[in-house]
Motif scaffolding. Structure first.
Motif, PDB file in Angstrom:
ATOM      1  N   ILE A 223      -3.308  16.411 -18.061  1.00 27.48           N
ATOM      2  CA  ILE A 223      -2.145  17.142 -18.560  1.00 27.48           C
ATOM      3  C   ILE A 223      -1.965  16.838 -20.042  1.00 27.48           C
ATOM      4  CG2 ILE A 223       0.352  17.426 -18.316  1.00 27.48           C
ATOM      5  CD1 ILE A 223       0.067  16.716 -15.382  1.00 27.48           C
ATOM      6  N   GLU A 224      -1.513  17.838 -20.785  1.00 30.22           N
ATOM      7  CA  GLU A 224      -1.220  17.636 -22.206  1.00 30.22           C
ATOM      8  C   GLU A 224      -0.251  16.466 -22.332  1.00 30.22           C
ATOM      9  OE1 GLU A 224      -1.693  18.504 -26.212  1.00 30.22           O
ATOM     10  OE2 GLU A 224      -2.688  19.500 -24.526  1.00 30.22           O
ATOM     11  N   PRO A 225      -0.612  15.404 -23.106  1.00 23.67           N
ATOM     12  CA  PRO A 225       0.228  14.193 -23.172  1.00 23.67           C
ATOM     13  C   PRO A 225       1.676  14.480 -23.521  1.00 23.67           C
ATOM     14  CG  PRO A 225      -1.897  13.799 -24.192  1.00 23.67           C
ATOM     15  CD  PRO A 225      -1.857  15.252 -23.893  1.00 23.67           C
ATOM     16  N   ALA A 226       1.923  15.441 -24.389  1.00 24.90           N
ATOM     17  CA  ALA A 226       3.301  15.716 -24.807  1.00 24.90           C
ATOM     18  C   ALA A 226       4.149  16.237 -23.660  1.00 24.90           C
ATOM     19  CB  ALA A 226       3.297  16.721 -25.955  1.00 24.90           C
ATOM     20  N   ASP A 227       3.501  16.777 -22.593  1.00 28.35           N
ATOM     21  CA  ASP A 227       4.268  17.346 -21.477  1.00 28.35           C
ATOM     22  C   ASP A 227       4.609  16.320 -20.408  1.00 28.35           C
ATOM     23  OD1 ASP A 227       3.932  19.711 -22.776  1.00 28.35           O
ATOM     24  OD2 ASP A 227       2.497  20.576 -21.362  1.00 28.35           O
ATOM     25  N   LEU A 228       3.943  15.136 -20.450  1.00 23.11           N
ATOM     26  CA  LEU A 228       4.110  14.181 -19.366  1.00 23.11           C
ATOM     27  C   LEU A 228       5.499  13.579 -19.272  1.00 23.11           C
ATOM     28  CD1 LEU A 228       0.651  12.367 -19.334  1.00 23.11           C
ATOM     29  CD2 LEU A 228       1.669  13.760 -17.523  1.00 23.11           C
ATOM     30  N   PRO A 229       6.121  13.086 -20.380  1.00 25.76           N
ATOM     31  CA  PRO A 229       7.460  12.467 -20.254  1.00 25.76           C
ATOM     32  C   PRO A 229       8.480  13.407 -19.628  1.00 25.76           C
ATOM     33  CG  PRO A 229       6.494  11.936 -22.374  1.00 25.76           C
ATOM     34  CD  PRO A 229       5.611  12.979 -21.764  1.00 25.76           C
ATOM     35  N   GLY A 230       8.497  14.622 -20.089  1.00 20.99           N
ATOM     36  CA  GLY A 230       9.457  15.575 -19.544  1.00 20.99           C
ATOM     37  C   GLY A 230       9.202  15.872 -18.083  1.00 20.99           C
ATOM     38  N   PHE A 231       7.928  15.934 -17.722  1.00 24.12           N
ATOM     39  CA  PHE A 231       7.605  16.215 -16.327  1.00 24.12           C
ATOM     40  C   PHE A 231       8.036  15.078 -15.411  1.00 24.12           C
ATOM     41  CE2 PHE A 231       4.382  15.513 -12.963  1.00 24.12           C
ATOM     42  CZ  PHE A 231       4.793  16.528 -12.105  1.00 24.12           C
ATOM     43  N   ARG A 232       7.762  13.805 -15.837  1.00 23.71           N
ATOM     44  CA  ARG A 232       8.143  12.658 -15.020  1.00 23.71           C
ATOM     45  C   ARG A 232       9.654  12.595 -14.849  1.00 23.71           C
ATOM     46  NH1 ARG A 232       3.981   9.271 -18.432  1.00 23.71           N
ATOM     47  NH2 ARG A 232       2.119   9.396 -17.113  1.00 23.71           N
ATOM     48  N   SER A 233      10.364  12.885 -15.913  1.00 23.99           N
ATOM     49  CA  SER A 233      11.828  12.866 -15.843  1.00 23.99           C
ATOM     50  C   SER A 233      12.336  13.922 -14.867  1.00 23.99           C
ATOM     51  CB  SER A 233      12.419  13.085 -17.235  1.00 23.99           C
ATOM     52  OG  SER A 233      13.829  13.141 -17.168  1.00 23.99           O
ATOM     53  N   ALA A 234      11.748  15.135 -14.929  1.00 27.96           N
ATOM     54  CA  ALA A 234      12.161  16.210 -14.029  1.00 27.96           C
ATOM     55  C   ALA A 234      11.840  15.864 -12.579  1.00 27.96           C
ATOM     56  CB  ALA A 234      11.473  17.517 -14.428  1.00 27.96           C
ATOM     57  N   ALA A 235      10.691  15.196 -12.350  1.00 30.23           N
ATOM     58  CA  ALA A 235      10.313  14.816 -10.995  1.00 30.23           C
ATOM     59  C   ALA A 235      11.281  13.785 -10.428  1.00 30.23           C
ATOM     60  CB  ALA A 235       8.887  14.284 -10.986  1.00 30.23           C
ATOM     61  N   ARG A 236      11.666  12.743 -11.255  1.00 30.35           N
ATOM     62  CA  ARG A 236      12.606  11.729 -10.755  1.00 30.35           C
ATOM     63  C   ARG A 236      13.950  12.361 -10.429  1.00 30.35           C
ATOM     64  NH1 ARG A 236       9.918   8.598 -14.801  1.00 30.35           N
ATOM     65  NH2 ARG A 236      11.504   9.197 -16.329  1.00 30.35           N
ATOM     66  N   ALA A 237      14.392  13.278 -11.300  1.00 27.35           N
ATOM     67  CA  ALA A 237      15.678  13.938 -11.055  1.00 27.35           C
ATOM     68  C   ALA A 237      15.638  14.756  -9.762  1.00 27.35           C
ATOM     69  CB  ALA A 237      16.041  14.828 -12.235  1.00 27.35           C
ATOM     70  N   ALA A 238      14.508  15.402  -9.512  1.00 28.10           N
ATOM     71  CA  ALA A 238      14.388  16.214  -8.301  1.00 28.10           C
ATOM     72  C   ALA A 238      14.474  15.356  -7.056  1.00 28.10           C
ATOM     73  CB  ALA A 238      13.071  16.982  -8.318  1.00 28.10           C
ATOM     74  N   VAL A 239      13.870  14.121  -7.124  1.00 28.21           N
ATOM     75  CA  VAL A 239      13.911  13.229  -5.969  1.00 28.21           C
ATOM     76  C   VAL A 239      15.307  12.673  -5.768  1.00 28.21           C
ATOM     77  CG1 VAL A 239      13.062  11.034  -5.065  1.00 28.21           C
ATOM     78  CG2 VAL A 239      11.468  12.663  -6.116  1.00 28.21           C
ATOM     79  N   GLN A 240      15.937  12.212  -6.870  1.00 29.44           N
ATOM     80  CA  GLN A 240      17.252  11.588  -6.758  1.00 29.44           C
ATOM     81  C   GLN A 240      18.314  12.597  -6.326  1.00 29.44           C
ATOM     82  OE1 GLN A 240      17.807   9.851 -10.613  1.00 29.44           O
ATOM     83  NE2 GLN A 240      16.187   8.284 -10.333  1.00 29.44           N
ATOM     84  N   GLU A 241      18.243  13.792  -6.893  1.00 29.07           N
ATOM     85  CA  GLU A 241      19.287  14.784  -6.605  1.00 29.07           C
ATOM     86  C   GLU A 241      18.889  15.733  -5.466  1.00 29.07           C
ATOM     87  OE1 GLU A 241      20.233  16.753 -10.227  1.00 29.07           O
ATOM     88  OE2 GLU A 241      20.427  14.883 -11.378  1.00 29.07           O
ATOM     89  N   ARG A 242      17.654  15.543  -4.970  1.00 28.26           N
ATOM     90  CA  ARG A 242      17.139  16.335  -3.850  1.00 28.26           C
ATOM     91  C   ARG A 242      17.271  17.842  -4.107  1.00 28.26           C
ATOM     92  NH1 ARG A 242      15.968  12.940   0.180  1.00 28.26           N
ATOM     93  NH2 ARG A 242      15.676  14.655   1.671  1.00 28.26           N
ATOM     94  N   HIS A 243      16.766  18.265  -5.264  1.00 26.79           N
ATOM     95  CA  HIS A 243      16.718  19.708  -5.548  1.00 26.79           C
ATOM     96  C   HIS A 243      15.273  20.105  -5.825  1.00 26.79           C
ATOM     97  CE1 HIS A 243      15.982  19.130  -9.845  1.00 26.79           C
ATOM     98  NE2 HIS A 243      17.015  18.279  -9.902  1.00 26.79           N
ATOM     99  N   VAL A 244      15.049  21.389  -5.901  1.00 28.07           N
ATOM    100  CA  VAL A 244      13.693  21.915  -6.097  1.00 28.07           C
ATOM    101  C   VAL A 244      13.241  21.643  -7.528  1.00 28.07           C
ATOM    102  CG1 VAL A 244      12.273  24.001  -6.141  1.00 28.07           C
ATOM    103  CG2 VAL A 244      13.959  23.685  -4.332  1.00 28.07           C
ATOM    104  N   LEU A 245      12.019  21.165  -7.629  1.00 32.57           N
ATOM    105  CA  LEU A 245      11.436  20.915  -8.936  1.00 32.57           C
ATOM    106  C   LEU A 245      10.691  22.170  -9.384  1.00 32.57           C
ATOM    107  CD1 LEU A 245      10.370  19.127 -11.295  1.00 32.57           C
ATOM    108  CD2 LEU A 245       8.484  18.482  -9.777  1.00 32.57           C
ATOM    109  N   ALA A 246      10.978  22.633 -10.586  1.00 32.21           N
ATOM    110  CA  ALA A 246      10.254  23.750 -11.188  1.00 32.21           C
ATOM    111  C   ALA A 246       9.964  23.378 -12.630  1.00 32.21           C
ATOM    112  CB  ALA A 246      11.082  25.030 -11.116  1.00 32.21           C
ATOM    113  N   HIS A 247       8.687  23.282 -12.969  1.00 27.52           N
ATOM    114  CA  HIS A 247       8.341  22.792 -14.300  1.00 27.52           C
ATOM    115  C   HIS A 247       7.036  23.434 -14.768  1.00 27.52           C
ATOM    116  CE1 HIS A 247       9.399  19.760 -17.317  1.00 27.52           C
ATOM    117  NE2 HIS A 247       8.096  19.685 -17.565  1.00 27.52           N
ATOM    118  N   CYS A 248       6.943  23.681 -16.056  1.00 27.72           N
ATOM    119  CA  CYS A 248       5.727  24.228 -16.654  1.00 27.72           C
ATOM    120  C   CYS A 248       4.941  23.099 -17.324  1.00 27.72           C
ATOM    121  CB  CYS A 248       6.050  25.300 -17.692  1.00 27.72           C
ATOM    122  SG  CYS A 248       6.684  26.838 -16.977  1.00 27.72           S
ATOM    123  N   LEU A 249       3.636  23.153 -17.130  1.00 26.74           N
ATOM    124  CA  LEU A 249       2.750  22.143 -17.710  1.00 26.74           C
ATOM    125  C   LEU A 249       1.562  22.832 -18.365  1.00 26.74           C
ATOM    126  CD1 LEU A 249       2.605  19.621 -14.706  1.00 26.74           C
ATOM    127  CD2 LEU A 249       3.847  19.288 -16.853  1.00 26.74           C
TER     128      LEU A 249
END
Length: 845
Positions: A241-267
């Motif tokens: 994955i493009e390195p610049a996209d990784l931090p945002g993706f990891r943050s979105a994934a953690r939020a999806a798990v904690q808040e139990r909502h659907v993850l939708a992200h572009c990479l």
């Protein structure tokens, strides 16, 4: 493992359709149809293919499966009469392939189809059969080739093989009782053409706690990694994955798990060459209270569309309008510029046909451009004026899955024009023109053309009924038909099919003011469509109802005058969509015109036949020493009457024998024949010589200013001496059969036709008959054939006279006319007069 019932082809029956099989469905048949038609399209390189199966009543071929054809195009061709003029029906009837390489051959062999579908395409129709049984027809359509060639021999052979395999499969299903009935209530199976997927989808299950990731082969392919090289670690994929996209993706994934909502992200996935492509990742936390580690899981999919997402983004930025149409013409996509050009919001357009939404696109000429592109699979461009004064150019590009197109404003000045036709032909827009109301679809147009063509060949009123029954019932799925005509303010049944005579007899002689659906439709001039018994009884309480459940009452109006009414009945409940109502209304007008013409013909025919019957001799005189018999046989074309006649006239010691022929087959010919017959009788009984009888008749005919010419052969026979004097006026020579069985052509000289020259001379020839001779006078209708000359025709009759004679004179006359009686396409009428010279022994010379 899926439990439950399994069909013969190994597919769980729970999948038909996503549950239990409904009564009347035949899943194995549908599977066979789909497999066959998709295979046929691929084998032949066609863009459309269909299978037509024979309906339960054996009168129609019904679309059972189609590949590449949109439902909107199929609707007009849903039912094709078995006796119709389409290639599909021809292939079924003949049992042979109908191969049409292109538009020229289609126009030559099936002109009505070319008028209804005036687009360049090739087609092939082949019967689907097994042994002696024909189940229907398989047809494919392809883009017309520039060189005018159609399918190769190999492709035609493969198409026949595909149809034969389908026939064998259907025969097997029929033997097991799994084929089912096919009629208009059975929805056709419609499948798209096979195509490569536009979007790739890969599935994953990611344990966020351990970093383990289960991925399918497609996900590995999206990331550009061979599946066998993937080690099951999320970090391995993250490295791509493009390195610049990784931090945002990891943050979105953690939020999806904690808040139990659907993850939708572009990479962005790196491609190893310094570039990258975009993907979408969708995931969710699985809901499972039994698994304490469930909160650390994400399951979902990666959507990789390659360059398609970038293409969509680019199209959205263009000033021109771009759009996509589904195969049935509905708008599947439109960019924002298209929205602005049309002046309509996307939510008003998407999922609908443009010509159904925009009044200025509702003219059938524009929908026809779409249809032309769809059928021919060739690009089409046209110009349209968007009110008040904006001109747009549209370009359509067809493909296997539908159609793409673009639109742009026309910036150059638009020249003036007087109508749309010339402007469109020259590639420029028409200026002052209001579009007519919407026209019927091409299948409906074909119905009108087919019935119209059949009605032009119908001469009598009963022939009109037969044409309507042969076309209307199978085309619309009806089972019953009746036509009643107006006579002296009452309805009289002309003919019926499917009804019981007892039921219709109760309505015979119904006055036009009666409160019934047939009379209401006729007096109002508007067709009446009744879709259920309840609807009929609600409008007409207490009315006697037949076994039908739906009806169409079509008034037959010609020249603003009620001619009759056509009643179409359906055994099952039948819905009448607007287009079908419009077509049936139009057909009612055609039927009325044909019926009015036929009834006038019937009246004229009755008058002419009565006139002719009155003029022809009903009984020939009994003469000593002679046997005479005559025959008249009308032609099978036109009014079945004409100007041929024969007569036998006693004149003292002699007898005059006459056969004549007035040109034409109508009332005028019969009237002229009556005048000439009367003239010959008058001059013959006055004692004139044979040559004078013909000459005087010719002068009288000329004095009456004849519009028709005539020929005749006149003979005066003396029964005691056997002397016969013969005069010919433009007529075929008589024949003579001798007692020894030989026959000869009497090559006696003749004069011109009657009605050409007042001073014409008609030579007279004298012959001597021996006892047992038979003299044959006849008209050319007995001998003429299309494929031979007149001399050969006369000699053929001479040979027949020699071969068939020797018995009773009556039997000889019937034998000579036997072949003519069997002919259903006899253009001319026939008169025959046979005279046998058989004097008693004591008077013979």
């Amino acid at each position: 493992m899926i439990e439950g019932n399994v069909s013969a082809n190994g597919v769980p029956s729970s999948l038909y359709p996503f549950g239990a099989v409904s009564v009347g469905e035949a899943p194995e048949r549908d599977d066979a149809l789909v497999s066959a038609i998709v295979g046929a399209v691929e084998l032949t390189g066609a863009h459309t293919g269909s299978v037509f199966l024979l309906s339960g009543d054996h009168r129609s071929l019904v679309v059972a499966a189609s590949c590449g054809s949109p439902p909107s195009l199929l609707s007009g061709w849903r039912r094709i009469p078995v006796n119709g003029g389409l290639p599909v029906a021809e292939a079924y009837r003949s049992g042979r392939m109908v191969h049409l390489a292109g538009a020229e051959e289609t126009m030559r062999r099936f002109p009505q189809l070319s008028v209804a579908l005036p687009y360049p395409f090739g087609s092939a129709s082949v019967p689907v059969r097994a042994g002696e049984r024909t189940f229907g027809t398989m047809a494919v359509v392809w883009t017309a080739r520039p060189d005018g060639t159609g399918l190769s021999r190999a492709q035609r052979r493969k198409l026949r093989s595909a149809a034969d395999r389908l026939g064998a499969t259907l025969a097997g299903l029929r033997a097991r009782g799994a084929l089912g009935e096919y009629d208009e209530r059975t929805a056709p199976v419609v499948v798209p053409l096979p195509s490569a997927p536009v979007i790739r989808v890969g599935l994953f299950d990611w344990n966020l706690g351990t970093g383990a990731l289960t991925a399918d082969d497609e996900l590995c392919a999206i990331f550009g990694m061979p599946p066998r090289e993937f080690d099951g670690r999320a970090a391995t994929l993250a490295a791509m994955i493009e390195p610049a996209d990784l931090p945002g993706f990891r943050s979105a994934a953690r939020a999806a798990v904690q808040e139990r909502h659907v993850l939708a992200h572009c990479l962005r996935i790196r491609d190893g060459r310094g570039g990258h492509h975009a993907v979408e990742l969708w995931g969710r936390v699985p809901e499972s209270s039994d698994d304490p580690q469930a909160s650390a899981h994400l399951v979902g999919a990666v959507l990789g569309s390659g360059s398609h997402m970038a293409a969509v983004a680019a199209i959205e930025q263009l000033a021109d309008g771009f759009f996509a149409l589904s195969p049935d013409g509905r708008l599947a996509y439109a960019n924002h510029s298209m929205e602005n050009l049309l002046g309509v919001r996307q939510d008003e357009l998407l999922g609908r046909r443009p010509w159904d939404v925009l009044p200025w696109l509702a003219d059938p000429v524009y929908e026809d451009r779409y249809r032309a592109a769809l059928v021919s699979q060739q690009p089409v461009s046209f110009l349209v004026r968007r009110p008040p004064a904006t001109w747009l150019v549209f370009s359509l590009h067809p493909g296997a899955q539908g159609m793409t197109g673009w639109a742009a404003p026309v910036r150059q000045p638009v020249p003036a024009d007087t109508g749309p036709g010339a402007a469109l032909a020259e590639g420029r827009p028409p200026v002052s023109w209001s579009p007519p109301p919407a026209a019927p679809r091409v299948g409906s147009l074909y119905r009108v053309l087919t019935l119209g063509s059949a009605l032009t060949e119908a001469v009598t009123a009963h022939e009109v009924f037969e044409a309507v029954a042969e076309q209307l019932l199978p085309a619309f799925g009806g089972q019953k038909l009746a036509i009643a005509v107006v006579e002296e303010g009452r309805l009289r049944l002309l003919d019926q099919r499917g009804y019981s005579k007892r039921f219709l007899a109760r309505f015979e002689g119904t006055p036009l003011h009666a409160r019934l659906p047939v009379t209401d439709a006729l007096t109002s001039g508007a067709p009446l469509f009744v879709e259920s018994r309840e609807e009929l009884l609600e409008t007409y309480p207490g009315i006697m109802v037949s076994q039908s459940n739906s009806w169409a009452f079509l008034p037959l109006i010609a020249s603003n005058r009620p001619v009759g009414v056509c009643l179409l009945g359906f055994n099952d409940v039948h819905r009448f969509p607007d287009e079908e109502r419009g077509v049936l209304t139009a057909l009612g007008g055609l039927i009325a015109q044909a019926l009015e013409r036929a009834r006038l013909y019937d009246a004229e025919f009755a008058l002419a036949r009565g006139l002719q019957n009155a003029l022809l001799p009903h009984r020939l005189p009994t003469l000593p020493g002679l046997g005479v018999t005559g025959r008249y046989l009308p032609g099978t074309r036109g009014m079945d009457i004409g100007g041929d006649w024969y007569d036998v006239i006693p004149t003292g010691d002699e007898v005059a024998l006459i056969v004549g022929d007035v040109e034409g087959h109508n009332v005028a010919a019969a009237a002229a024949m009556g005048q000439l017959r009367s003239a010959v009788r008058a001059f013959a009984t006055a004692g004139h010589r044979p040559s004078d009888v013909v000459a005087n008749t010719n002068r009288l005919h000329m004095d009456l200013d004849p519009a028709l010419l005539a020929s005749c052969c006149y003979a005066r026979l003396h029964p005691r001496s056997g002397v016969v004097r013969i005069v010919r006026a433009g007529h075929v020579p008589p024949l003579l059969r001798l007692p020894d069985g030989q026959a000869e052509i009497l090559d006696v000289p003749g004069g011109p036709l009657l009605g050409i020259d007042t001073a014409a001379h008609f030579p007279e020839s004298e012959l001597h008959l021996v006892p047992g001779s038979v003299l044959a006078l006849y008209t050319d209708g007995l001998i003429e054939r299309r494929d031979s000359d007149i001399d050969s025709d006369i000699d053929r009759l001479r040979a027949s006279l020699a071969r068939m004679g020797g018995g009773r004179l009556e039997d000889l006359a019937d034998a000579l006319l036997r072949n003519a009686r069997r002919s259903a396409d006899r253009a001319d009428d026939i008169a025959l007069l046979l005279t046998e010279y058989a004097p008693p022994p004591q008077t013979a010379t």
